[in-house]
Design a protein around this motif. Structure first.
Motif, PDB file in Angstrom:
ATOM      1  N   TYR A 169      37.145 -25.656   0.821  1.00 47.44           N
ATOM      2  CA  TYR A 169      36.536 -25.134   2.047  1.00 47.44           C
ATOM      3  C   TYR A 169      37.536 -24.955   3.182  1.00 47.44           C
ATOM      4  O   TYR A 169      37.152 -24.864   4.337  1.00 47.44           O
ATOM      5  CB  TYR A 169      35.437 -26.078   2.514  1.00 47.44           C
ATOM      6  N   SER A 171      38.950 -22.480   4.228  1.00 49.70           N
ATOM      7  CA  SER A 171      38.552 -21.291   4.974  1.00 49.70           C
ATOM      8  C   SER A 171      37.026 -21.219   4.989  1.00 49.70           C
ATOM      9  O   SER A 171      36.404 -21.214   3.928  1.00 49.70           O
ATOM     10  CB  SER A 171      39.105 -20.031   4.318  1.00 49.70           C
ATOM     11  N   VAL A 174      35.704 -18.430   2.743  1.00 50.61           N
ATOM     12  CA  VAL A 174      35.631 -18.788   1.328  1.00 50.61           C
ATOM     13  C   VAL A 174      34.400 -19.651   1.080  1.00 50.61           C
ATOM     14  O   VAL A 174      33.671 -19.462   0.109  1.00 50.61           O
ATOM     15  CB  VAL A 174      36.922 -19.506   0.867  1.00 50.61           C
ATOM     16  N   LYS A 175      34.143 -20.620   1.968  1.00 49.14           N
ATOM     17  CA  LYS A 175      32.964 -21.483   1.849  1.00 49.14           C
ATOM     18  C   LYS A 175      31.689 -20.648   1.826  1.00 49.14           C
ATOM     19  O   LYS A 175      30.810 -20.875   0.999  1.00 49.14           O
ATOM     20  CB  LYS A 175      32.926 -22.475   3.009  1.00 49.14           C
ATOM     21  N   ILE A 178      31.324 -18.965  -1.572  1.00 44.77           N
ATOM     22  CA  ILE A 178      30.971 -19.954  -2.598  1.00 44.77           C
ATOM     23  C   ILE A 178      29.497 -20.328  -2.486  1.00 44.77           C
ATOM     24  O   ILE A 178      28.785 -20.421  -3.482  1.00 44.77           O
ATOM     25  CB  ILE A 178      31.865 -21.204  -2.501  1.00 44.77           C
TER      26      ILE A 178
END
Length: 190
Positions: A169, A171, A174-175, A178
């Motif tokens: 996580y 970034s 990105v979290k 996901i």
């Protein structure tokens, strides 16, 4: 009790509940309990407590559109500042759920720090809009309390999982991706 021993604390408020009984939302509380009143909160503030925001209605920020998110963050900040005459620049994410949009809106509305439910001690390299916090609750006994305060984690396994999550996580963008792919990652416990 904290004042008796020379301690203060930071209290994160969901401002729409102040002065109301605990019969709202998805909370489970002790029978006949209630929220603090503004007068009680003022006494805490006068005794050195930092009073900060936990949102207006304690909602999952990832469920709000951009305008509703802005209002949720602004209302809470404004209400506390108006009632106490103090600056509000810290935020604790309800349920620990945050998104890249929420972090950007926090910056825009004047918050300088935000707390996740990621375990661990606060370190100099911590990301200021995803600071860790150590959850102490009514399920902790003295042993678990000491472990959490000393290490920042309830167990070595919790520490390993937390460190892996922090890498993944790193970034918030990105979290967000996901969590859209795998809802499991977005489950918070606050």
């Amino acid at each position: 009790i904290l004042s008796k021993y020379g301690f203060s604390a930071t209290l994160f408020l969901s401002t729409s509940f102040i002065g109301n009984p605990y019969d709202q939302g998805d909370f489970a509380f002790v029978k006949h309990d209630r929220q603090l009143t503004w007068q009680e909160i003022k006494v805490l503030s006068q005794n050195g407590w930092s009073i900060q925001s936990h949102g207006y209605r304690h909602v999952r920020l990832n469920s709000l559109d951009k305008d509703a998110l802005t209002q949720e963050l602004k209302f809470s900040k404004q209400i506390i500042e108006q009632n106490l005459g103090t600056e509000v620049d810290e935020f604790a994410f309800p349920y620990g759920i945050y998104t890249n949009l929420a972090i950007n809106k926090l910056r825009e509305t004047g918050y300088r720090f935000a707390y996740s439910v990621h375990s661990g001690k606060l370190m100099p390299n911590a990301r200021r809009y995803r600071l860790p916090r150590i959850e102490i609750n009514n399920r902790d006994d003295m042993s678990s309390y000491i472990t959490k305060v000393t290490t920042g984690y309830i167990s070595p396994e919790n520490e390993r999982r937390s460190k892996i999550r922090d890498i993944i996580y790193a970034s918030p963008v990105v979290k967000d991706v996901i969590e859209k792919i795998t809802p499991y990652f977005g489950v918070g416990n606050h």
